[in-house]
Design an enzyme around this catalytic site. Structure first.
Site, mmCIF file in Angstrom:
data_model
loop_
_atom_site.group_PDB
_atom_site.id
_atom_site.type_symbol
_atom_site.label_atom_id
_atom_site.label_comp_id
_atom_site.label_asym_id
_atom_site.label_seq_id
_atom_site.Cartn_x
_atom_site.Cartn_y
_atom_site.Cartn_z
ATOM 1 C CB CYS A 84 -0.674 0.262 1.222
ATOM 2 S SG CYS A 84 -2.934 1.172 0.365
ATOM 3 C CG HIS A 181 -3.103 -3.300 4.309
ATOM 4 N ND1 HIS A 181 -2.001 -2.281 5.123
ATOM 5 C CD2 HIS A 181 -3.354 -2.766 3.502
ATOM 6 C CE1 HIS A 181 -2.181 -1.400 4.462
ATOM 7 N NE2 HIS A 181 -3.143 -1.414 3.526
ATOM 8 C CD GLU A 183 -0.014 -5.935 6.464
ATOM 9 O OE1 GLU A 183 0.050 -5.916 5.312
ATOM 10 O OE2 GLU A 183 -0.413 -4.093 6.230
HETATM 11 N N1 GLN Z 1 -3.727 6.322 1.118
HETATM 12 C C1 GLN Z 1 -2.266 5.764 1.490
HETATM 13 C C2 GLN Z 1 -1.169 6.690 1.171
HETATM 14 O O1 GLN Z 1 -1.622 7.495 0.060
HETATM 15 C C3 GLN Z 1 -1.885 4.235 1.232
HETATM 16 C C4 GLN Z 1 -2.831 3.414 2.156
HETATM 17 C C5 GLN Z 1 -2.512 2.878 3.006
HETATM 18 O O2 GLN Z 1 -1.085 2.550 3.329
HETATM 19 N N2 GLN Z 1 -3.094 1.838 3.705
HETATM 20 O O3 GLN Z 1 0.296 7.089 1.252
#
Ligand code: GLN
Length: 198
Positions: A84, A181, A183
């Site tokens: 992410c 995610h 994890e």
């Molecule tokens: N929206 C976050 C970003 O732009 C990422 C979200 C996440 O890591 N769950 O950094």
């Protein structure tokens, strides 16, 4: 260098975000997890996880702590797994808005691309035959939290799973990236796949 117990020593960048869940997932997958906050600590690990969180906050901290250079050096040499926000930091190009990144993965990502109304969702996604052959059979439960969408991948990037036609789990050489995610589920296959790349 591997840990004394023979396990692969995997650092988890612990500046911000859900690094603790990653450390547990790495242990569950059979690795030795260590939190990393300094350039010196980067020198003692075989691979690194950059967790989810907020990529802008992580960037601020990385710049403040003068970690951009050591981290860029690390990703040139050792395997990194970004989830992410970590995926955003590893991309060559970031949209919405454009921001600094490490450029380890030849891909363009658009931040918060699923829209503001739907902040998070859990989806069952089918992974590629290649992923299942290497990591184990079956669908992957994917937790998306204000996730980015990978809008472009270069020729060296291999797609291991898609969601609604967009790549969500990809690899390029030694690096691995998920926009979701792994994890946060009990399925350790994605972390095991990362350990196999170290
Ligand atoms: N929206 C976050 C970003 O732009 C990422 C979200 C996440 O890591 N769950 O950094």
């Amino acid at each position: 260098m591997p840990a004394k117990n023979g396990k692969k020593r995997v650092g988890v960048l612990a500046l911000q975000g859900d690094f603790d869940a990653h450390a547990k997932a790495i242990q569950q997958a059979g690795g030795e997890a260590v939190e990393v906050r300094t350039a010196e600590e980067l020198g003692h690990i075989d691979g690194l996880v950059i967790p989810g969180g907020e990529s802008t906050s992580m960037l601020k901290l990385l710049n403040m702590m003068e970690l951009i250079e050591p981290l860029s050096e690390f990703v040139r040499n050792k395997p990194v797994f970004g989830t992410c926000a970590g995926a955003i930091l590893l991309a060559t190009e970031v949209l919405n808005p454009s921001q600094q990144s490490l450029g380890a993965m030849d891909m363009t990502v658009e931040r918060n691309a699923y829209g503001r109304q739907i902040d998070s969702r859990v989806a069952n996604i089918s992974a590629s035959a290649d992923f299942q052959a290497r990591a184990g059979e079956g669908d992957v439960e994917a937790v998306f939290i204000r996730a980015p969408i990978i809008r472009r991948t270069g020729p060296a990037v291999k797609v291991l799973a898609e969601y609604h036609g967009d790549p969500v789990l990809v690899e390029q050489g030694k690096h691995l990236v998920a926009t979701f995610h792994p994890e946060l589920t009990h399925d350790a296959r994605v972390h095991k796949l990362f350990l196999s790349k170290i």
